[in-house]
Design a protein around this motif. Structure first.
Motif, mmCIF file in Angstrom:
data_model
loop_
_atom_site.group_PDB
_atom_site.id
_atom_site.type_symbol
_atom_site.label_atom_id
_atom_site.label_comp_id
_atom_site.label_asym_id
_atom_site.label_seq_id
_atom_site.Cartn_x
_atom_site.Cartn_y
_atom_site.Cartn_z
ATOM 1 N N ASN A 183 49.226 32.400 45.593
ATOM 2 C CA ASN A 183 48.784 31.561 46.483
ATOM 3 C C ASN A 183 47.361 31.596 46.191
ATOM 4 N N THR A 184 46.719 30.541 45.974
ATOM 5 C CA THR A 184 45.282 30.304 45.670
ATOM 6 C C THR A 184 44.702 29.330 46.412
ATOM 7 N N ASN A 185 45.009 29.685 47.762
ATOM 8 C CA ASN A 185 44.196 28.854 48.861
ATOM 9 C C ASN A 185 42.939 29.545 49.420
ATOM 10 N N LEU A 227 44.030 42.942 40.527
ATOM 11 C CA LEU A 227 44.808 43.298 39.453
ATOM 12 C C LEU A 227 44.121 43.244 37.975
ATOM 13 N N TYR A 228 43.209 42.500 37.808
ATOM 14 C CA TYR A 228 42.485 42.410 36.468
ATOM 15 C C TYR A 228 41.156 43.191 36.522
ATOM 16 N N ASP A 229 40.869 43.740 37.482
ATOM 17 C CA ASP A 229 39.569 44.295 37.883
ATOM 18 C C ASP A 229 39.389 45.729 36.857
ATOM 19 N N PHE A 230 38.025 45.346 36.155
ATOM 20 C CA PHE A 230 38.053 46.466 35.091
ATOM 21 C C PHE A 230 37.698 47.836 35.826
ATOM 22 N N VAL A 231 37.615 47.954 37.288
ATOM 23 C CA VAL A 231 37.380 49.368 37.959
ATOM 24 C C VAL A 231 38.860 49.529 38.551
ATOM 25 N N PHE A 232 39.798 48.917 38.028
ATOM 26 C CA PHE A 232 41.385 49.230 38.758
ATOM 27 C C PHE A 232 41.486 50.944 38.318
ATOM 28 N N PRO A 278 46.106 39.647 43.911
ATOM 29 C CA PRO A 278 46.784 39.203 42.436
ATOM 30 C C PRO A 278 46.028 38.458 41.714
ATOM 31 N N PHE A 279 45.111 37.740 41.973
ATOM 32 C CA PHE A 279 44.222 36.831 41.136
ATOM 33 C C PHE A 279 42.738 37.707 40.762
#
Ligand SMILES: *[C@@H]1O[C@H](CO)[C@@H](O)[C@H](O)[C@H]1NC(C)=O
Ligand SMILES: *[C@@H]1O[C@H](CO)[C@@H](O)[C@H](O)[C@H]1NC(C)=O
Ligand SMILES: *[C@@H]1O[C@H](CO)[C@@H](O)[C@H](O)[C@H]1NC(C)=O
Ligand SMILES: *[C@@H]1O[C@H](CO)[C@@H](O)[C@H](O)[C@H]1NC(C)=O
Ligand SMILES: *[C@@H]1O[C@H](CO)[C@@H](O)[C@H](O)[C@H]1NC(C)=O
Length: 462
Positions: free
Chosen positions: A182-184, A397-402, A425-426
């Motif tokens: 969902n990218t709304n 999910l693609y965060d460098f601080v994950f 998720p994005f």
């Protein structure tokens, strides 16, 4: 055809100071919307659009560890489920290895006019014009290579406080609905009825002895007052959320880059939360001995250290919190006060949680760049109310601080502290992620009954 024209191109007489961004609903693919940029600069040799614009990727071609391996799609090639991510390191390759997609061309009809038109999907976009500069990450305002849109100025207190303008593109389900994601982002659009649903957001100067910006002993924040604020006779106790920026930012970021006021308007309008006041403070420039941090002084800022969270907390406790209580109709106890922040603002939030536990009942650590040592069983035994707070730990999910955010969660798990999680998720280390985290913080955390249980956030709206 709906046209949202944020600024009209004034006559080309005033050539050097004229630009416009127009978002149009097209009713055709690839996204259902297109955005036209027009910028007049008769002496420029080349103009790119950067300052926050990113290439796109999809979840099958995305990594949080090396930006070079992400999709890097031009939005002209958009497919449903595509989104943009941004991670600061390592940077995208330069030309000729990689060509930046957002390049303006000189108009054949109007001399000195640069244009660029592209489809874009739902979301917020921050941007600036990059003049005679070939590598977007290296183009800065203080070297004259990054130029703000003169007709769509950023939300800020004083000139130099922001280095990008922003606009929002709506969602069109016909072209953007994706079975995988969902990218709304329409929850960050203007709320429909201005009178009933739109609050006010503005910058405020307050007395803060020792501050070196925007003036000696004067510091600043931005404040959101919900639509009904000041219209309900006798109502003096609005719930209060403090929302912090991260490293290299300031109090105007949340509004300028994240449309905080729109997210709040929609959370309130849809009855996820009661009308709430939001203060977005600034954590630089509090130390009279410290180096000056001005956002627009980009080349110099690399050498300005991040102020230690403990010192910022003490300063806010002494000057900011009392000033806000004195000047606004905000509630007076922890049960209706929250502190949240992104990245280093997440570190500050963690500091507030551990060392200002009695001040706030709700904490939002968004993409927190925390590192240990974390609290242990002895700390919880000494301060049992740590276990009774409403906490969210959120990250992309693609965060460098994950890994850092996971370590924080593991530390909270180890001492039996419950929290709400959001893994966007994005999500990368960027504003679309932090908008999403604020949106879910409102729905799942703010002003919910304490202590949290597995049912928290599953119940009715307010
Ligand atoms: C960008 O700036 C860095 C640091 O000054 C420099 O090392 C690098 O070569 C520059 N890259 C490009 C492509 O200009
Ligand atoms: C805050 O103070 C600065 C420096 O004096 C001034 O430029 C700015 O306009 C003030 N902002 C507000 C909102 O009063
Ligand atoms: C930018 O930084 C330099 C170096 O510290 C300083 O001399 C200058 O005054 C700063 N400019 C502004 C507008 O703060
Ligand atoms: C805190 O303030 C709110 C709003 O004024 C009030 O409803 C609530 O009873 C207060 N709670 C405590 C514990 O004092
Ligand atoms: C809280 O205060 C203690 C004692 O001053 C300090 O050691 C610690 O670094 C502070 N912050 C956190 C997050 O523990």
């Amino acid at each position: 055809m709906a046209v949202f024209s944020f600024a009209l191109l004034s006559l080309l007489v005033a050539l050097e100071a004229s630009a416009s961004v127009t978002v149009r609903k097209t009713g055709r693919g690839p996204t259902g919307y297109e955005v036209e940029f027009r910028y007049a600069n008769p002496t420029a040799k080349r103009v790119l659009i950067g300052g926050g614009m990113q290439p796109f990727t999809d979840q099958f071609h995305a990594t949080g560890t090396d930006y070079r391996f992400n999709g890097r799609y031009d939005p002209h090639d958009y497919q449903p489920g595509d989104f943009y991510i941004s991670n600061p390191s390592p940077r995208l390759p330069a030309e000729p290895e990689y060509k930046w997609p957002y390049e303006m061309t000189q108009s054949r009809n109007e001399e000195g006019l640069w244009t660029y038109t592209t489809p874009l999907p739902s979301g917020i976009y921050s941007f600036a014009y990059l003049v005679n500069c070939n590598y977007a990450p290296n183009c800065t305002i203080d070297t004259g290579h990054l130029v703000l849109d003169p007709d769509l100025p950023p939300f800020m207190n004083v000139r130099g406080d922001q280095v990008a303008s922003s606009f929002q593109v709506p969602f069109d389900a016909r072209f953007q609905a994706s079975p995988e994601l969902n990218t709304n982002f329409d929850y960050a659009l203007d709320a429909p009825d201005p009178k009933r649903h739109r609050g006010v957001v503005k910058t405020v100067n307050y007395t803060s002895p020792g501050s070196i910006h925007p003036a000696p002993d004067v510091h600043d924040f931005a404040i959101y007052l919900p639509a009904e604020y000041g219209r309900v006779p006798g109502k003096k106790d609005y719930p209060l959320l403090y929302l912090s920026h991260g490293a290299g930012g300031n109090g105007a970021d949340w509004e300028n880059l994240g449309r905080m006021s729109h997210v709040m308007d929609n959370l309130i309008r849809l009855k996820h939360i009661p009308p709430t006041v939001v203060v977005t403070p600034s954590f630089y420039n509090l130390d009279p001995q410290g180096p000056l941090f001005i956002y627009g002084n980009q080349s110099n800022n690399l050498n300005v250290p991040i102020p230690p969270a403990q010192a910022v907390r003490k300063n806010f406790e002494q000057f900011l919190f009392p000033w806000v209580e004195e000047h606004y109709d905000v509630c007076r106890n922890a049960s209706c006060r929250a502190f949240a922040g992104l990245s280093m603002g997440g570190v500050l939030t963690h500091e507030m949680f551990v060392n200002a536990t009695d001040m706030f009942d709700y904490y939002g650590m968004f993409s927190p760049a925390t590192s240990g040592p974390y609290i242990d069983a002895a700390a919880v035994a000494a301060n049992p109310s740590l276990k009774e707070k409403g906490i969210m730990v959120a990250y992309g999910l693609y965060d460098f601080v994950f890994p850092a955010a996971r370590n924080l969660q593991t530390a909270l798990d180890a001492v039996g502290i419950r929290y709400i999680t959001r893994v966007t998720p994005f999500g990368s280390h960027y504003w679309n992620t932090w908008q999403d985290e604020l949106w879910w913080f409102g729905q799942k955390v703010l002003w919910k009954e304490l202590p949290f249980t597995v049912q928290t956030g599953r119940g009715k709206r307010c």
